[in-house]
Each structure stands twice: as structure tokens, then as C-alpha cells.
Design a protein around this motif. Structure first.
Motif, PDB file in Angstrom:
ATOM      1  N   SER A 343      55.859  39.938  33.937  1.00  0.00           N
ATOM      2  CA  SER A 343      54.491  39.512  34.223  1.00  0.00           C
ATOM      3  C   SER A 343      53.512  40.165  33.263  1.00  0.00           C
ATOM      4  CB  SER A 343      54.129  39.895  35.671  1.00  0.00           C
ATOM      5  OG  SER A 343      52.740  39.783  35.890  1.00  0.00           O
ATOM      6  N   GLU A 344      52.483  39.408  32.861  1.00  0.00           N
ATOM      7  CA  GLU A 344      51.450  39.958  31.980  1.00  0.00           C
ATOM      8  C   GLU A 344      50.701  41.107  32.650  1.00  0.00           C
ATOM      9  OE1 GLU A 344      48.868  36.833  30.795  1.00  0.00           O
ATOM     10  OE2 GLU A 344      50.338  35.887  29.446  1.00  0.00           O
ATOM     11  N   GLU A 345      50.649  41.108  33.963  1.00  0.00           N
ATOM     12  CA  GLU A 345      49.870  42.104  34.697  1.00  0.00           C
ATOM     13  C   GLU A 345      50.291  43.532  34.361  1.00  0.00           C
ATOM     14  OE1 GLU A 345      48.915  43.459  39.326  1.00  0.00           O
ATOM     15  OE2 GLU A 345      50.116  41.665  38.919  1.00  0.00           O
ATOM     16  N   TYR A 346      51.592  43.752  34.160  1.00  0.00           N
ATOM     17  CA  TYR A 346      52.088  45.110  33.937  1.00  0.00           C
ATOM     18  C   TYR A 346      52.112  45.490  32.450  1.00  0.00           C
ATOM     19  CZ  TYR A 346      53.211  45.849  38.829  1.00  0.00           C
ATOM     20  OH  TYR A 346      53.123  46.033  40.192  1.00  0.00           O
ATOM     21  N   GLU A 347      51.889  44.529  31.580  1.00  0.00           N
ATOM     22  CA  GLU A 347      51.696  44.748  30.135  1.00  0.00           C
ATOM     23  C   GLU A 347      52.930  45.198  29.365  1.00  0.00           C
ATOM     24  OE1 GLU A 347      47.494  45.885  28.835  1.00  0.00           O
ATOM     25  OE2 GLU A 347      47.753  47.084  30.659  1.00  0.00           O
ATOM     26  N   VAL A 348      54.046  45.455  30.019  1.00  0.00           N
ATOM     27  CA  VAL A 348      55.213  45.870  29.242  1.00  0.00           C
ATOM     28  C   VAL A 348      55.760  44.711  28.409  1.00  0.00           C
ATOM     29  CG1 VAL A 348      55.901  47.850  30.630  1.00  0.00           C
ATOM     30  CG2 VAL A 348      56.673  45.565  31.291  1.00  0.00           C
ATOM     31  N   GLU A 349      55.531  43.477  28.852  1.00  0.00           N
ATOM     32  CA  GLU A 349      55.953  42.334  28.028  1.00  0.00           C
ATOM     33  C   GLU A 349      55.132  42.280  26.744  1.00  0.00           C
ATOM     34  OE1 GLU A 349      54.206  39.250  27.423  1.00  0.00           O
ATOM     35  OE2 GLU A 349      52.402  40.054  28.361  1.00  0.00           O
ATOM     36  N   ARG A 350      53.863  42.656  26.801  1.00  0.00           N
ATOM     37  CA  ARG A 350      53.041  42.715  25.587  1.00  0.00           C
ATOM     38  C   ARG A 350      53.573  43.775  24.635  1.00  0.00           C
ATOM     39  NH1 ARG A 350      49.221  46.283  24.260  1.00  0.00           N
ATOM     40  NH2 ARG A 350      48.753  46.950  26.393  1.00  0.00           N
ATOM     41  N   MET A 351      53.958  44.916  25.183  1.00  0.00           N
ATOM     42  CA  MET A 351      54.507  45.983  24.343  1.00  0.00           C
ATOM     43  C   MET A 351      55.772  45.523  23.629  1.00  0.00           C
ATOM     44  SD  MET A 351      54.057  49.148  26.982  1.00  0.00           S
ATOM     45  CE  MET A 351      52.603  49.186  28.040  1.00  0.00           C
ATOM     46  N   HIS A 352      56.606  44.768  24.343  1.00  0.00           N
ATOM     47  CA  HIS A 352      57.849  44.292  23.730  1.00  0.00           C
ATOM     48  C   HIS A 352      57.547  43.306  22.601  1.00  0.00           C
ATOM     49  CE1 HIS A 352      62.128  43.779  23.512  1.00  0.00           C
ATOM     50  NE2 HIS A 352      62.043  42.476  23.702  1.00  0.00           N
ATOM     51  N   ARG A 353      56.561  42.440  22.809  1.00  0.00           N
ATOM     52  CA  ARG A 353      56.177  41.497  21.752  1.00  0.00           C
ATOM     53  C   ARG A 353      55.646  42.239  20.530  1.00  0.00           C
ATOM     54  NH1 ARG A 353      51.983  39.052  23.002  1.00  0.00           N
ATOM     55  NH2 ARG A 353      51.532  39.458  25.203  1.00  0.00           N
ATOM     56  N   ASP A 354      54.798  43.234  20.756  1.00  0.00           N
ATOM     57  CA  ASP A 354      54.235  43.994  19.643  1.00  0.00           C
ATOM     58  C   ASP A 354      55.306  44.813  18.919  1.00  0.00           C
ATOM     59  OD1 ASP A 354      51.666  43.049  20.020  1.00  0.00           O
ATOM     60  OD2 ASP A 354      51.018  44.749  21.227  1.00  0.00           O
ATOM     61  N   ALA A 355      56.291  45.286  19.668  1.00  0.00           N
ATOM     62  CA  ALA A 355      57.352  46.105  19.067  1.00  0.00           C
ATOM     63  C   ALA A 355      58.084  45.343  17.976  1.00  0.00           C
ATOM     64  CB  ALA A 355      58.334  46.560  20.147  1.00  0.00           C
ATOM     65  N   HIS A 356      58.319  44.063  18.190  1.00  0.00           N
ATOM     66  CA  HIS A 356      59.009  43.262  17.175  1.00  0.00           C
ATOM     67  C   HIS A 356      58.133  43.104  15.925  1.00  0.00           C
ATOM     68  CE1 HIS A 356      62.728  41.820  19.146  1.00  0.00           C
ATOM     69  NE2 HIS A 356      62.062  42.132  20.251  1.00  0.00           N
ATOM     70  N   GLY A 357      56.834  43.054  16.108  1.00  0.00           N
ATOM     71  CA  GLY A 357      55.944  42.931  14.959  1.00  0.00           C
ATOM     72  C   GLY A 357      55.972  44.149  14.056  1.00  0.00           C
ATOM     73  N   TRP A 358      55.973  45.339  14.647  1.00  0.00           N
ATOM     74  CA  TRP A 358      55.981  46.552  13.832  1.00  0.00           C
ATOM     75  C   TRP A 358      57.294  46.698  13.074  1.00  0.00           C
ATOM     76  CZ3 TRP A 358      51.646  48.204  12.477  1.00  0.00           C
ATOM     77  CH2 TRP A 358      50.551  48.154  13.335  1.00  0.00           C
ATOM     78  N   ALA A 359      58.387  46.179  13.635  1.00  0.00           N
ATOM     79  CA  ALA A 359      59.666  46.241  12.925  1.00  0.00           C
ATOM     80  C   ALA A 359      59.659  45.357  11.679  1.00  0.00           C
ATOM     81  CB  ALA A 359      60.802  45.830  13.863  1.00  0.00           C
ATOM     82  N   LEU A 360      58.924  44.253  11.735  1.00  0.00           N
ATOM     83  CA  LEU A 360      58.851  43.354  10.588  1.00  0.00           C
ATOM     84  C   LEU A 360      57.857  43.839   9.537  1.00  0.00           C
ATOM     85  CD1 LEU A 360      58.853  39.931  12.483  1.00  0.00           C
ATOM     86  CD2 LEU A 360      60.729  40.892  11.124  1.00  0.00           C
ATOM     87  N   ALA A 361      56.752  44.423   9.987  1.00  0.00           N
ATOM     88  CA  ALA A 361      55.689  44.840   9.065  1.00  0.00           C
ATOM     89  C   ALA A 361      56.095  46.061   8.253  1.00  0.00           C
ATOM     90  CB  ALA A 361      54.421  45.153   9.861  1.00  0.00           C
ATOM     91  N   GLY A 362      55.628  46.112   7.021  1.00  0.00           N
ATOM     92  CA  GLY A 362      55.826  47.298   6.204  1.00  0.00           C
ATOM     93  C   GLY A 362      57.245  47.545   5.754  1.00  0.00           C
ATOM     94  N   GLY A 363      58.080  46.512   5.764  1.00  0.00           N
ATOM     95  CA  GLY A 363      59.476  46.680   5.357  1.00  0.00           C
ATOM     96  C   GLY A 363      60.403  46.540   6.551  1.00  0.00           C
ATOM     97  N   THR A 364      61.196  45.492   6.586  1.00  0.00           N
ATOM     98  CA  THR A 364      62.057  45.203   7.729  1.00  0.00           C
ATOM     99  C   THR A 364      63.131  46.273   7.913  1.00  0.00           C
ATOM    100  OG1 THR A 364      63.619  43.952   6.384  1.00  0.00           O
ATOM    101  CG2 THR A 364      61.746  42.733   7.314  1.00  0.00           C
ATOM    102  N   PRO A 365      63.774  46.314   9.087  1.00  0.00           N
ATOM    103  CA  PRO A 365      64.874  47.270   9.293  1.00  0.00           C
ATOM    104  C   PRO A 365      65.972  47.141   8.233  1.00  0.00           C
ATOM    105  CG  PRO A 365      64.181  46.379  11.399  1.00  0.00           C
ATOM    106  CD  PRO A 365      63.419  45.614  10.356  1.00  0.00           C
ATOM    107  N   ALA A 366      66.279  45.908   7.826  1.00  0.00           N
ATOM    108  CA  ALA A 366      67.302  45.723   6.794  1.00  0.00           C
ATOM    109  C   ALA A 366      66.898  46.410   5.492  1.00  0.00           C
ATOM    110  CB  ALA A 366      67.548  44.232   6.564  1.00  0.00           C
ATOM    111  N   MET A 367      65.630  46.263   5.095  1.00  0.00           N
ATOM    112  CA  MET A 367      65.160  46.888   3.863  1.00  0.00           C
ATOM    113  C   MET A 367      65.102  48.406   4.001  1.00  0.00           C
ATOM    114  SD  MET A 367      64.968  44.388   1.872  1.00  0.00           S
ATOM    115  CE  MET A 367      64.320  45.302   0.467  1.00  0.00           C
ATOM    116  N   GLN A 368      64.778  48.898   5.191  1.00  0.00           N
ATOM    117  CA  GLN A 368      64.760  50.348   5.393  1.00  0.00           C
ATOM    118  C   GLN A 368      66.165  50.930   5.251  1.00  0.00           C
ATOM    119  OE1 GLN A 368      61.822  51.889   5.420  1.00  0.00           O
ATOM    120  NE2 GLN A 368      61.074  49.789   5.292  1.00  0.00           N
TER     121      GLN A 368
END
Length: 389
Positions: A343-368
Motif C-alpha cells: 500500500s502507498e500509505e506505508y511508503e515502503v513500496e515507494r522506497m523499493h521503486r526508488d531503490a531500483h533507480g539509484w542502482a541504475l544511476a551513476g553506473g549500473t551494478p554490472a559496470m561497478q
């Protein structure tokens, strides 16, 4: 936790207070409406001394070590990545490229505007056919007397359309690849610069992302930040940004852990707190271990960097682990929250969505992983040669 000085603890407390009072109540609103942080809030952070902590004092910054900026960044990002974004850009992002590699004239002209909150600089690297292979960029820069003429298309520029200035990676030619690469600073209102529609992304909502189209954009030669052949300098600056990126992931992991720890002690099933079930305890323990390990990797890299640039191996290791941690810990948080985690109410789903973005930004895990192996072995690996075999 890594030991903090008394001054750092005070800085952490101030950032946490501002985040809780000003930004946490608006996090869901910013995510739902994809609203950008108002300029007034950026100036508030500057007035509080939280915006440009790592920029030198002579240019209006705090003159503090990288660790201090990461402390503030984490506290703000715990509330919302939108609130933390200006600090990310000013203390760990493109402004640091100008501080490290710009001329004295450029530093005096540009950095005080950043430190005061009047200007945010976004970085523009990727192109439709140049993502991880940044040196494949085809956006051209041609010196014409006292001006530089720019032509090309940039993609996935975070902050595009909102930031006042852009550090654009370009190819001065005629060499292709790293030998021709450099960087220039472009104003948002420069004639010939237009922006595509805002992207509808899985996460990163409120930060903004759009294509940039440069058609015969003319800038003064004084706005060339790194000349052709300077890609290695730009690559060095990535290490600073990667620690900022890792800290944004750390904030996700720590917040997901904190909320889950509260929830499992409040939620009751079968007549007792769910924290009493061993599977819940095991999941929570895994979250604790991953968050603490990420924190220590980031702290090591930042402490060793001081006011300078982190070691590439340490920065890439911290980013890779923190990015993976944020995805895994936020996923566990969803599971331990049960239906409420979805549920959006608890915001942990938002955190999970944002987590995938930070992995892509600034050099993907594969490139790291490639960078980590290269640094550890002391060897360079060409992906192009491997692809050609």
C-alpha cells in the motif's frame, strides 16, 4: 555506527529535524504528483548551511569533509529523495567537478551561486546510443572563435528542465571516444536548448528526467569546464557522486529497516507480536546486517577521502553493495509488512521503486563490478574487444 564528532552529531540532528518537520509530511505528495522541490526550500537549506557543505569556504561553501555532506544527505533522503536532491547535486554532484577541475575564474563565478541556493547544476551524460558506454557520446562541441557550438541529444538527465545549469559531456573531435571527450556548462535558457516531456519513471518522482536537444547552441569558451581528452578527470569525479548515490541507497535501507522494526512490534497475529516469530526475526536480522555493512563501506570511503576524492575501488564497492542492499532491504520490508507493504500509505513500496533507480544511476551494478575487478587487479578491460571476439 561509525563514530561521529560532536559537530557531526549536531549537523545530523539539525538535518533530521528539518527533514522531519519540513519534508517527511510532503514525501507522498511529491511522489504522487511528481512535484519538484520549490526553489525556496533549496534556499532554506543554503541558509541553514546544509546545501554545499563540501564546497570551499572562499566560494560560499562549508569547506567540510565529504563525510559531513553524506550525513546530511542521508537524513534528508530518509524523508524524501526530492528534499535531498539539491544537496546531492551541490555537495557530491556536478558542482564538485567545477571545484576540482574548473579554472579559478569559473569557481569564483559559478560556485557561490550554487552555495547560495540560487543555482543548481545537473549533469548530462547519457545519450540514446551512449549509456554505460559514455565515451560513445556523439554530442559535438565545435570551437568557433570565442564561442563553442553544441549539437546533439542527451537522455536521462535528472533535473532536466528544472535545474538552472547543465554540465554536459561532449565530444570535441575529431577523435572518437575518450580522446575527444570534455565537458561544458550550459544555461537552461541558452538559445537552441530545448527539453522533451518529463519522463514517467518507476521511481525518482519529483526529481525530474527528460531529454535535452541542443541545436547550434552557442556558449562562451569561458564555459568549457574540461577540455578534450579530459575524460579521465571526469571519471575521477564519478567517485564523489557514487558515494552520494550510495548514501541515497543507505537512506532507503535505514528507513525501511526502522519502519519495519516498529511495525513488527505493533502488528499482532495469533495473539502475539509478529516480532516473536522466528522467520520475522530472521528477515529483520538480514536487514540489519545489510544496512550496517553498507554504512561501514560508505564511511570508510568517505573518511579516507577527507575533503578530496574517494578511491575508485572504495567508492564503487560502496555503491554496488549499497544499491543491492536498498533493493533487498526494501523488498524484505514489503514482505514483513504483508499487505500493508503493498500500500502507498506505508511508503515502503515507494522506497523499493526508488531503490531500483539509484542502482541504475551513476553506473549500473554490472559496470561497478567491472570497475571493481579492474581496480583490484590493476588492469584495464575493454568491453569493445570482448564483444568483437
Amino acid at each position: 555506527m561509525w563514530d561521529l564528532t560532536e559537530e557531526q552529531r549536531d549537523l545530523k540532528a539539525l538535518a533530521a529535524q528539518v527533514a522531519a518537520e519540513q519534508y517527511a509530511p510532503r514525501a507522498r505528495e511529491w511522489d504522487a504528483g511528481r512535484e519538484h522541490l520549490p526553489d525556496t526550500e533549496r534556499k532554506r537549506l543554503a541558509d541553514l548551511g546544509l546545501l554545499a557543505l563540501t564546497l570551499p569556504e572562499e566560494y560560499g561553501g562549508g569547506g567540510r569533509p565529504l563525510m559531513d555532506a553524506l550525513i546530511v544527505l542521508e537524513e534528508l533522503a530518509k524523508a524524501s529523495p526530492v528534499a535531498a536532491w539539491p544537496v546531492f547535486e551541490a555537495s557530491t554532484g556536478p558542482a564538485r567537478v567545477i571545484e576540482q577541475f574548473g579554472t579559478e575564474e569559473q569557481r569564483k563565478r559559478i560556485l557561490p551561486e550554487v552555495a547560495s541556493g540560487r543555482t543548481t547544476i545537473a549533469v548530462s551524460i547519457s545519450e540514446p546510443d551512449a549509456g554505460s558506454a559514455a565515451t560513445d557520446a556523439t554530442t559535438t562541441a565545435r570551437i568557433d572563435g570565442h564561442e563553442v557550438v553544441l549539437n546533439g541529444t542527451k537522455r536521462w538527465c535528472s533535473g532536466a528542465g528544472f535545474s538552472e545549469k547543465y554540465l554536459v559531456y561532449v565530444n570535441f573531435g575529431p577523435e572518437k571516444g575518450a580522446g575527444g571527450m570534455g565537458a561544458v556548462l550550459v544555461d537552461r535558457d541558452a538559445p537552441g536548448l530545448t527539453f522533451g516531456p518529463q519522463e514517467n519513471l518507476m521511481g525518482f518522482r519529483g526529481i525530474g528526467s527528460a531529454d535535452m536537444f541542443l541545436t547550434d547552441v552557442r556558449i562562451p569558451v569561458e564555459d568549457v569546464i574540461v577540455l578534450k581528452g579530459g575524460f579521465r578527470k571526469l571519471f575521477t569525479a564519478f567517485s564523489i557522486e557514487r558515494l552520494g548515490n550510495a548514501t541515497m541507497s543507505l537512506a532507503i535501507g535505514q528507513t525501511a529497516l526502522d519502519r519495519t522494526a516498529r511495525y513488527v512490534q505493533e502488528r499482532r497475529q495469533f495473539g502475539r507480536d509478529i516480532a516473536e516469530f522466528q522467520l520475522v526475526q530472521a528477515g529483520l536480522a538480514d536487514m540489519v546486517v545489510q544496512v550496517e555493512a553498507a554504512r561501514l563501506l560508505i564511511a570508510r570511503a568517505a573518511a579516507n577521502a577527507g575533503t578530496g576524492v574517494p578511491a575508485t575501488l572504495e567508492a564503487s564497492t560502496a555503491k554496488l553493495f549499497a544499491n543491492q542492499m536498498a533493493k533487498q532491504v526494501s523488498d524484505l520490508a514489503i514482505q514483513l509488512h504483508g499487505g500493508y507493504g503493498y500500500s502507498e500509505e506505508y511508503e515502503v513500496e515507494r522506497m523499493h521503486r526508488d531503490a531500483h533507480g539509484w542502482a541504475l544511476a551513476g553506473g549500473t551494478p554490472a559496470m561497478q563490478r567491472i570497475r571493481i575487478a579492474s581496480e583490484y587487479l590493476g588492469r584495464r578491460f575493454s568491453q569493445r574487444e570482448q564483444a568483437a571476439r
